[in-house]
Design a protein around this motif. Structure first.
Motif, PDB file in Angstrom:
ATOM      1  N   ASP A 145       0.814  -1.211   0.000  1.00  0.00           N
ATOM      2  CA  ASP A 145       0.000   0.000   0.000  1.00  0.00           C
ATOM      3  C   ASP A 145       0.852   1.267   0.000  1.00  0.00           C
ATOM      4  N   GLY A 146       2.117   1.143  -0.348  1.00  0.00           N
ATOM      5  CA  GLY A 146       2.993   2.309  -0.356  1.00  0.00           C
ATOM      6  C   GLY A 146       3.147   2.957  -1.703  1.00  0.00           C
ATOM      7  N   ASN A 147       2.297   2.616  -2.668  1.00  0.00           N
ATOM      8  CA  ASN A 147       2.390   3.194  -4.001  1.00  0.00           C
ATOM      9  C   ASN A 147       1.587   4.496  -4.020  1.00  0.00           C
ATOM     10  N   THR A 148       2.251   5.585  -3.749  1.00  0.00           N
ATOM     11  CA  THR A 148       1.582   6.871  -3.594  1.00  0.00           C
ATOM     12  C   THR A 148       2.095   7.865  -4.616  1.00  0.00           C
ATOM     13  N   VAL A 149       1.247   8.836  -4.908  1.00  0.00           N
ATOM     14  CA  VAL A 149       1.606   9.904  -5.818  1.00  0.00           C
ATOM     15  C   VAL A 149       1.167  11.220  -5.193  1.00  0.00           C
ATOM     16  N   ARG A 150       2.051  12.193  -5.249  1.00  0.00           N
ATOM     17  CA  ARG A 150       1.736  13.541  -4.798  1.00  0.00           C
ATOM     18  C   ARG A 150       2.157  14.502  -5.901  1.00  0.00           C
ATOM     19  N   LEU A 151       1.184  15.314  -6.338  1.00  0.00           N
ATOM     20  CA  LEU A 151       1.430  16.210  -7.455  1.00  0.00           C
ATOM     21  C   LEU A 151       0.878  17.581  -7.101  1.00  0.00           C
ATOM     22  N   VAL A 152       1.721  18.609  -7.222  1.00  0.00           N
ATOM     23  CA  VAL A 152       1.305  19.992  -6.988  1.00  0.00           C
ATOM     24  C   VAL A 152       1.573  20.772  -8.269  1.00  0.00           C
ATOM     25  N   LEU A 153       0.521  21.358  -8.831  1.00  0.00           N
ATOM     26  CA  LEU A 153       0.606  22.003 -10.129  1.00  0.00           C
ATOM     27  C   LEU A 153       0.343  23.494  -9.995  1.00  0.00           C
ATOM     28  N   ASP A 154       1.180  24.316 -10.615  1.00  0.00           N
ATOM     29  CA  ASP A 154       1.010  25.765 -10.654  1.00  0.00           C
ATOM     30  C   ASP A 154       0.869  26.185 -12.110  1.00  0.00           C
TER      31      ASP A 154
ATOM     32  N   TYR B 183      -1.729   4.484  -6.526  1.00  0.00           N
ATOM     33  CA  TYR B 183      -1.827   3.937  -7.869  1.00  0.00           C
ATOM     34  C   TYR B 183      -1.409   2.472  -7.842  1.00  0.00           C
ATOM     35  N   ALA B 184      -1.754   1.778  -8.890  1.00  0.00           N
ATOM     36  CA  ALA B 184      -1.361   0.377  -9.079  1.00  0.00           C
ATOM     37  C   ALA B 184      -0.984   0.182 -10.540  1.00  0.00           C
TER      38      ALA B 184
ATOM     39  N   ARG C 273     -12.872  13.253  -5.511  1.00  0.00           N
ATOM     40  CA  ARG C 273     -12.126  11.995  -5.587  1.00  0.00           C
ATOM     41  C   ARG C 273     -11.884  11.666  -7.045  1.00  0.00           C
ATOM     42  N   LEU C 274     -10.587  11.670  -7.428  1.00  0.00           N
ATOM     43  CA  LEU C 274     -10.224  11.415  -8.808  1.00  0.00           C
ATOM     44  C   LEU C 274      -9.918   9.935  -8.987  1.00  0.00           C
ATOM     45  N   ARG C 275     -10.523   9.344  -9.990  1.00  0.00           N
ATOM     46  CA  ARG C 275     -10.277   7.919 -10.294  1.00  0.00           C
ATOM     47  C   ARG C 275      -9.924   7.795 -11.772  1.00  0.00           C
ATOM     48  N   GLY C 276      -8.837   7.045 -12.033  1.00  0.00           N
ATOM     49  CA  GLY C 276      -8.442   6.793 -13.402  1.00  0.00           C
ATOM     50  C   GLY C 276      -8.154   5.320 -13.617  1.00  0.00           C
ATOM     51  N   SER C 277      -8.599   4.825 -14.739  1.00  0.00           N
ATOM     52  CA  SER C 277      -8.359   3.427 -15.113  1.00  0.00           C
ATOM     53  C   SER C 277      -7.900   3.432 -16.557  1.00  0.00           C
ATOM     54  N   PHE C 278      -6.642   3.042 -16.780  1.00  0.00           N
ATOM     55  CA  PHE C 278      -6.047   3.200 -18.094  1.00  0.00           C
ATOM     56  C   PHE C 278      -5.570   1.849 -18.611  1.00  0.00           C
ATOM     57  N   ARG C 279      -6.239   1.434 -19.676  1.00  0.00           N
ATOM     58  CA  ARG C 279      -5.926   0.177 -20.345  1.00  0.00           C
ATOM     59  C   ARG C 279      -5.582   0.486 -21.793  1.00  0.00           C
ATOM     60  N   PRO C 280      -4.785  -0.338 -22.448  1.00  0.00           N
ATOM     61  CA  PRO C 280      -4.490  -0.094 -23.859  1.00  0.00           C
ATOM     62  C   PRO C 280      -5.770  -0.030 -24.676  1.00  0.00           C
ATOM     63  N   GLY C 281      -6.028   1.121 -25.293  1.00  0.00           N
ATOM     64  CA  GLY C 281      -7.211   1.287 -26.115  1.00  0.00           C
ATOM     65  C   GLY C 281      -8.482   1.619 -25.358  1.00  0.00           C
ATOM     66  N   ASP C 282      -8.467   1.609 -24.053  1.00  0.00           N
ATOM     67  CA  ASP C 282      -9.686   1.895 -23.288  1.00  0.00           C
ATOM     68  C   ASP C 282      -9.290   2.527 -21.960  1.00  0.00           C
TER      69      ASP C 282
ATOM     70  N   VAL D 192      -0.939  -1.478 -17.561  1.00  0.00           N
ATOM     71  CA  VAL D 192      -2.261  -1.160 -17.011  1.00  0.00           C
ATOM     72  C   VAL D 192      -2.037  -0.321 -15.756  1.00  0.00           C
ATOM     73  N   LEU D 193      -2.712   0.822 -15.685  1.00  0.00           N
ATOM     74  CA  LEU D 193      -2.514   1.759 -14.582  1.00  0.00           C
ATOM     75  C   LEU D 193      -3.855   2.154 -13.983  1.00  0.00           C
ATOM     76  N   ASP D 194      -3.962   2.104 -12.665  1.00  0.00           N
ATOM     77  CA  ASP D 194      -5.132   2.583 -11.934  1.00  0.00           C
ATOM     78  C   ASP D 194      -4.670   3.633 -10.929  1.00  0.00           C
ATOM     79  N   VAL D 195      -5.389   4.775 -10.908  1.00  0.00           N
ATOM     80  CA  VAL D 195      -5.043   5.882 -10.031  1.00  0.00           C
ATOM     81  C   VAL D 195      -6.286   6.291  -9.251  1.00  0.00           C
ATOM     82  N   GLU D 196      -6.093   6.599  -7.962  1.00  0.00           N
ATOM     83  CA  GLU D 196      -7.186   7.101  -7.142  1.00  0.00           C
ATOM     84  C   GLU D 196      -6.598   8.062  -6.121  1.00  0.00           C
ATOM     85  N   GLY D 197      -7.225   9.242  -5.985  1.00  0.00           N
ATOM     86  CA  GLY D 197      -6.671  10.206  -5.036  1.00  0.00           C
ATOM     87  C   GLY D 197      -7.584  11.381  -4.797  1.00  0.00           C
TER      88      GLY D 197
END
Length: 810
Positions: free
Chosen positions: A248-257, A285-286, A336-345, A298-303
Motif C-alpha cells: 500500500d505504499g504506491n503513492t503519488v503527490r502532485l502539486v501544479l502551478d 496507484y497500481a 475523488r479522482l479515479r483513473g483506469s487506463f488500459r491499452p485502447g480503453d 495497465v494503470l489505476d489511479v485514485e486520489g
C-alpha cells in the motif's frame, strides 16, 4: 461555468495517463479522453522534466542474485534539463550494493561502487582499482564495452555480456530519460526469443522532482505550468517478465502551478488568461505489466484532488452558437479522482466533487436561447456572481453538476433581447440601456450531459428568483394585428422561475411593473368581424436549393435569418425534427430556395361586413402597466402567460381609421385599468391568442382644438377648433377574432364637443357654420358597419346676423 472543468485532465496528463486527442463522441468537447500510456505519450511528459531524483532499491532474487552477486542494489540518479539536447539527462548518481554487501558484479568485474559525474564520466571503485570509464559502447555482438585508457594492452576483461545488462542500450553518456524509456519499450516490443535473461526480484522506488514551464498537451488544450511531483512505490518483477506493484505504499503527490499562462482549447471552445492557480493530487496507484512489454501497461489511479484557478478575459463558446465572455473568474473545488487506463480503453472521473465559483468584472452574453427568448450582445460592465455546489460526475461518459448561484449584474448594460410570440413569427425586440440591474438568486441549478449517448441532449435547468430593473432604449415589434414602438422605458421585475436550456422558461411567477419614459407609438389593426384572416401564401414554383457550410458561431435561427427562409423550412430541408437544433462546424446544410409566391384568393366582403380597422396611438410618458404573473413560460412555441394586469395608459394623440371614417384625436386621454385577468398562448394554428374575460376600462379625454372626424366620401366633416371638448366613458373590452382585444361598447358616456368651424353632414346638403355644442349621454355599441347610440343627444347651434345656424343646399 461548467467549461472551467477543463483544467482537471491536466493533473492526469502530468502522470502520463491522459492522451491529448479531441473526443469524437462528445458533442460539446468536454469529455476527457485517453489512449493509454503509450511510448510517445510518456516521452512527451518526460521532456517536461526540469530536474528529478530517481532512487531505486532492488532486492535481487533467483538468477539476478547469482549474476550480480548481491542481495540488494541501490540506483540513485539525478537528472537535469539540457537545453542543447532539449531533454533531461543524467547529471550525477551512483550504483552501490546495500544490505551488508560490500560489492556487486558487472559481468566478471567486481565493483564496490559506480559513480557518475556531471560530465557523464563513470568512476568505478573495485578491489585494488579506482578508475574512470570515459566511454561506453556496444560492440557487434551487443556486448557493452568500457573504455578505460590505462587498461589498454592489459589482459583485463572490460566487456559485459549483453544478457547481463538486459535491455538497456547504453551507447553513450549521459543518457536521457527519453532514451531510457525508449530503450525499455523497444526492447519489450522486439524481445529476442533466444534471450534467456531472467531478471527477478522486488523493487522499491521514489521519483521526485519538478517540471519546467512547458506547454503540456492535455485532453482539452495546451496550458503552461510548473509541477512538483513525488511518486513512491514497490513492485515485483517475475522471471517471465511480468511486473506489478505490491503493498500500500504506491503513492503519488502532485502539486501544479498554472499561473501566468494563456490557456486555449485546440478547438477554440474555451480561452482564458490564467493569472494564478493550480491543483494538487494526493493518492495511490497500481501498475501491472503483463508478459509482452511495457506497451501493455495497465494503470489505476485514485486520489484526493484539490484545485483553484483564477482567469481573466475568459471566453466560452458553446457548440449551439452561444458565447459567454467574463472579465474575471475564480474556480475552485475538490473531489475523488479515479483513473483506469488500459491499452485502447482509458477512463477517468471526478467523483463526489464540490466546487465554488466567483465571477467579477464585465460579463457579455451572446446567442443565448431559452426557448422563445434570445439574448444578443448583452453586456454588463459590472458583475458579481458566486456559486457553489457539487460535481457529482465528471468523466469521459458525462458530467453532472448541481449548485446555487447568487449575484448582481449592473451598470452600463447593453444588448438586445428577442421574444417569440408564436409560431406565426410574431416577435418583440427590446434594447437594453445603461442603468439596468439584475439580481440572481438561483438555489438550484443543474447541468447534465451524457457524452457518449447523443439521444440524451445536454440539460441545463435553473430554479430560483430574478429581480431587478431593466432600462430600455427601445421596444419594437409585435405580430399580425398590432405593433409597438417605445423608444424609452423602465421595467422593474421580481420573478420566481423554472428554466430549461432546451425548452426555455418552463414556468415563471411574480410581478412586472413597466413604465414609459418617453412618447411611444402603439398600432392596432383588425380585419373586422366578417372578414376571414389572410390565407397563407402558396408557392407557384419549386424552390431552388442552396448549400451552406456551418461555421463557428452559426445557429439554425441565424442561418434562417441570413437566407430569409422560415426556420421550419430549413429544418425540413435537412431532415430535422421540429425541435432539432444541433448542427456541427463544417456540416453542409441545404437552404430551401426562394420561390415566387402569391396569396390565396380571399372572398370579397359583403356590403354589410366591416372593412379593415386601424388605430395608431401616441403614448405619453408616465404610462404604466403592472402585471402579476400566476404562471408564464417561454417555450419553442412562443410565449404563454396567465395572470392579472392593471395600469394607466396616457395617450397624447390618436389616429383611427375604418372603411368609412378617419379620425384625428388630439389632447390628453387617460385610461385606468383597474384589474384584468388574462391568458396568453398559441392556438391550434400556432398564432398567439389573448384570452380574457370582458373588463371595463374607465377613460377620460380632454380634447384639444385640431381634432377632426372625416368620412372618406366627404359626407361628414367635423372639426374641433374651440377648447372645452371632453369625453368620459367606460370602455368594455373583449377578446377579438384575430387573437387581440377589441372594444365592443362604451358605457356611461358623457361626450361634449365644442366647435365653431363649419360642420358638414351628408356632403354639401347640410352645413352648420355657427358655434356648436354637442352633448351625448348614454351608451355606444359597436356593430358591423357602424355604431348604435342609446341615450340622449343634445345639439345646440348658435348663429347671428352674419353666420347662419344651418345652411341647406340642393
Amino acid at each position: 461555468m461548467t467549461r472551467s472543468l477543463h483544467a482537471l485532465p491536466l493533473l492526469l496528463a502530468l502522470l502520463g495517463v491522459a492522451r491529448a486527442q479531441p473526443s469524437v463522441d462528445a458533442p460539446t468537447g468536454l469529455a476527457p479522453r485517453s489512449e493509454g500510456l503509450t511510448a510517445e505519450r510518456l516521452q512527451d511528459l518526460l521532456r517536461a522534466v526540469e530536474s528529478a531524483t530517481t532512487t531505486i532499491a532492488w532486492d535481487t532474487a533467483g538468477d539476478s542474485r547469482r549474476d550480480f552477486g548481491t542481495n540488494r542494489m541501490v540506483f540513485e540518479l539525478h537528472w537535469a534539463y539540457d537545453a542543447r539536447r532539449g531533454e533531461p539527462v543524467v547529471v550525477g548518481g551512483e550504483i552501490r550494493p546495500a544490505g551488508g554487501s560490500k560489492s556487486f558484479r558487472i559481468g566478471k568485474l567486481e565493483v564496490y561502487k559506480l559513480k557518475i559525474n556531471r560530465r557523464g564520466e563513470i568512476r568505478v571503485e573495485k578491489p585494488g582499482i579506482d578508475t574512470t570509464v570515459y566511454k561506453i559502447a556496444r560492440n557487434a555482438k551487443g556486448d557493452i564495452e568500457f573504455d578505460i585508457p590505462w587498461l589498454h594492452g592489459l589482459f583485463v576483461d572490460t566487456t559485459i555480456p549483453a544478457e547481463t545488462f538486459g535491455p538497456f542500450e547504453l551507447t553513450h553518456w549521459p543518457p536521457s530519460l527519453n532514451e531510457v524509456i525508449d530503450t525499455v519499450i523497444a526492447r519489450g516490443r522486439e524481445k529476442d526469443p533466444t534471450d534467456t535473461t531472467r531478471h527477478e526480484g522486488t523493487f522499491t522506488w521514489r521519483f521526485r522532482g519538478r517540471t519546467r514551464r512547458h506547454a503540456f498537451p492535455i485532453s482539452t488544450g495546451d496550458v503552461t505550468g510548473v509541477a512538483d511531483f513525488d511518486i513512491r512505490g514497490a513492485g515485483v518483477l517475475r522471471p517471465d517478465g511480468t511486473f506489478r506493484t505490491v503493498g500500500d505504499g504506491n503513492t503519488v503527490r502532485l502539486v501544479l502551478d498554472v499561473g501566468g499562462t494563456r490557456y486555449e482549447r485546440r478547438d477554440g471552445v474555451l480561452k482564458a488568461d490564467l493569472t494564478e492557480g493550480g491543483a494538487s493530487l494526493n493518492g495511490r496507484y497500481a501498475i501491472s505489466v503483463p508478459h509482452g512489454g511495457p506497451e501493455r501497461l495497465v494503470l489505476d489511479v485514485e486520489g484526493d484532488l484539490h484545485y483553484r484557478v483564477r482567469g481573466r478575459d475568459v471566453v466560452l463558446s458553446v457548440p449551439s452558437g452561444a458565447r459567454v465572455v467574463a472579465g474575471s473568474v475564480t474556480f475552485a473545488g475538490d473531489g475523488r479522482l479515479r483513473g483506469s487506463f488500459r491499452p485502447g480503453d482509458s477512463r477517468m472521473a471526478l467523483e463526489d466533487g464540490t466546487y465554488t465559483l466567483d465571477l467579477t468584472g464585465p460579463l457579455a452574453l451572446n446567442g443565448i436561447r431559452l426557448g422563445a427568448l434570445e439574448l444578443e450582445d448583452l453586456r454588463f460592465a459590472d458583475a458579481a456572481i458566486s456559486s457553489q455546489g457539487s460535481l457529482d460526475e465528471f468523466s469521459r461518459e458525462g458530467v453532472r453538476l448541481a449548485g446555487a448561484w447568487r449575484g448582481t449584474l449592473e451598470r452600463d448594460a447593453r444588448g438586445m433581447a428577442n421574444v417569440l410570440l408564436g409560431q406565426d413569427g410574431g416577435r418583440v425586440r427590446a434594447t437594453v440601456a445603461p442603468g439596468s440591474r439584475l439580481e440572481v438568486d438561483l438555489p438550484d441549478v443543474r447541468y447534465a450531459e451524457r457524452f457518449r449517448d447523443r439521444s440524451e441532449p445536454a440539460a441545463l435547468s435553473a430554479r430560483g428568483r430574478l429581480s431587478g430593473e431593466a432600462r430600455l432604449e427601445g421596444v419594437r415589434g409585435g405580430r399580425s394585428g398590432w405593433t409597438v414602438d417605445a423608444p424609452a422605458g423602465t421595467a422593474r421585475f421580481a420573478l420566481e422561475l423554472d428554466a430549461d436550456l432546451a425548452s426555455g422558461v418552463r414556468s415563471a411567477r411574480g410581478t412586472i411593473d413597466a413604465k414609459l419614459d418617453a412618447p411611444a407609438r402603439l398600432s392596432a389593426s383588425s380585419d373586422g368581424a366578417g372578414l376571414p384572416p389572410e390565407r397563407p401564401l402558396v408557392r407557384t414554383q419549386p424552390p431552388a436549393p442552396r448549400r451552406h457550410r456551418v461555421a463557428r458561431g452559426d445557429t439554425l435561427s441565424r442561418i434562417a435569418r441570413r437566407y430569409g427562409v422560415p426556420l421550419a423550412d430549413l429544418r425540413a430541408a435537412n431532415g430535422m425534427g421540429p425541435s432539432d437544433s444541433l448542427i456541427r462546424v463544417g456540416e453542409e446544410l441545404t437552404i430551401p430556395g426562394e420561390a415566387s409566391v402569391r396569396p390565396r384568393p380571399r372572398p370579397r366582403p359583403r356590403p354589410a361586413e366591416t372593412g379593415r380597422r386601424r388605430a395608431d396611438f401616441e403614448l405619453a410618458p408616465g404610462s404604466r402597466l403592472s402585471i402579476d404573473l400566476e404562471d408564464a413560460s417561454l417555450g419553442r412555441d412562443g410565449l404563454r402567460a396567465r395572470g392579472t394586469a392593471r395600469g394607466d395608459l396616457v395617450v397624447s394623440s390618436a389616429q383611427l381609421a375604418t372603411r368609412d371614417l378617419e379620425a384625428t384625436i388630439l389632447g390628453r386621454a387617460q385610461a385606468a385599468l383597474a384589474e384584468a385577468r388574462f391568458d396568453l398562448g398559441p392556438a391550434a394554428d400556432g398564432a398567439a391568442r389573448l384570452r380574457v374575460k370582458p373588463f371595463r376600462v374607465p377613460v377620460r379625454i380632454d380634447l384639444s382644438p385640431g381634432s377632426r372626424v372625416l368620412s372618406r366620401g366627404g359626407a361628414v366633416d367635423v372639426r374641433l377648433d374651440r377648447p372645452g371638448s371632453s369625453a368620459r366613458f367606460a370602455a368594455v373590452v373583449e377578446p377579438g377574432p384575430d387573437g387581440g382585444l377589441r372594444v365592443t361598447s362604451l358605457e356611461d358616456c358623457d361626450l361634449v364637443l365644442e366647435s365653431s368651424a363649419a360642420a358638414r353632414f351628408a356632403g354639401r346638403v347640410a352645413e352648420a357654420p355657427g358655434a356648436k355644442t354637442v352633448r351625448y349621454q348614454g351608451r355606444m355599441v359597436l356593430v358591423p358597419g357602424g355604431i348604435d347610440f342609446y341615450g340622449d343627444v343634445t345639439v345646440r347651434i348658435r348663429g347671428d346676423e352674419e353666420t347662419p345656424a344651418l345652411r341647406i343646399r340642393w
